[in-house]
Design an enzyme around this catalytic site. Structure first.
Site, PDB file in Angstrom:
ATOM      1  CB  ALA A  65      -0.913  -0.002   1.217  1.00  0.00           C
ATOM      2  N   GLY A 108      -0.942  -4.749   0.949  1.00  0.00           N
ATOM      3  CA  GLY A 108      -2.145  -4.585   0.155  1.00  0.00           C
ATOM      4  C   GLY A 108      -2.079  -5.296  -1.182  1.00  0.00           C
ATOM      5  CD  GLU A 111      -4.860  -6.724   2.838  1.00  0.00           C
ATOM      6  OE1 GLU A 111      -5.492  -6.907   3.889  1.00  0.00           O
ATOM      7  OE2 GLU A 111      -4.443  -5.604   2.490  1.00  0.00           O
ATOM      8  CD  GLU A 131      -0.013  -5.310   5.890  1.00  0.00           C
ATOM      9  OE1 GLU A 131      -0.736  -5.221   4.894  1.00  0.00           O
ATOM     10  OE2 GLU A 131       0.711  -6.297   6.135  1.00  0.00           O
TER      11      GLU A 131
END
Length: 257
Positions: A65, A108, A111, A131
């Site tokens: 991300a 991300g 994901e 994270e």
């Protein structure tokens, strides 16, 4: 639609979405995720497209991300922006979705790959959720999607440690479908997608629905859904064509109706 952060193109009946923020290793910001989902939904509506691929470039899928975008967020700003609502729309995509992964696929980006139905990875691919090292945790479904694939103990190890793991280990755990030479990832992804595009689209859609539901339904509830979809397939022209072609010993020509 204007999509400055992704490239969009088609090869036959396969729609391709290429992540395109090369200056930041394809880091996912909100605009990019919006563009990805909008295009997935457009392909899902397009009867000329039967399978979709999400890919990065030859060196990286996406590094994660966009941290710069999140640095100053507060609980209230996140609640008001509701940034994960768009991710939920990915779970409603009916057509097959393949992640074609080279290099880093972290946070991300991991994901995003887990939201896909299949993952084809290069030998150099690395997966993980870093994270925890940033004082946060996955928020776009990572804890749930990974646990459904590999179980809670292995998922906790991966997510707690925040380390990255190679493609071979990801394959051994059932996260990745196939591992190929890095330079062949897109070629293998497209070959798989084109083979899938030759199948009966309605059958493929019903199969996806039933298999995904199997993770959450009881056995008997899942069996009921499977049988409902099996019966519904007999209302399609493709069912008639498929069985007729089998009897006539010729390849079927499916139209998706």
């Amino acid at each position: 639609m204007s999509h400055p952060l992704i490239k969009v193109y088609e090869e036959g009946q396969v729609g391709v979405i290429e992540l395109h923020r090369p200056n930041v290793l394809n880091a996912l910001n909100r605009q990019m995720v919006d563009e990805i989902v909008e295009q997935l939904e457009a392909y899902d509506r397009n009867t000329d497209i039967r399978v979709m691929i999400i890919k990065g470039n030859e060196k990286v899928f996406a590094a994660g991300a966009d941290i710069d975008e999140m640095m100053e967020e507060t609980p209230l700003s996140m609640e008001l922006a509701n940034p994960f609502a768009v991710w939920d729309r990915m779970t409603l995509i009916k057509k097959p979705l393949i992640a074609s992964v080279n290099g880093f696929c972290l946070g991300g980006a991991f994901e995003l790959a887990l939201h896909c139905d299949l993952i084809i990875a290069g030998e150099d691919a690395k997966f993980g959720f870093p994270e925890v090292k940033l004082g946060v945790m996955p928020g776009a479904g990572g804890t749930q999607l990974l646990t459904k694939v590999i179980g809670k103990r292995q998922a906790l190890e991966w997510i707690w440690l925040g380390e990255s793991f190679k493609a071979d280990e990801a394959k051994s755990l059932g996260i990745v479908n196939r591992v190929v030479a890095s330079e062949l990832v897109y070629e293998e992804s497209m070959r798989f997608a084109q083979a899938l595009a030759e199948q009966a689209p309605i059958s493929v859609r019903f199969i996806k629905e039933a298999v995904h539901a199997a993770e959450d339904l009881s056995l008997m509830e899942g069996m009921k859904l499977e049988r409902k979809n099996f019966y519904l397939a007999f209302d399609s022209e493709d069912q008639k064509e498929g069985m007729k072609a089998f009897v006539e010993k010729r390849p079927p020509h499916f139209k998706g109706v």
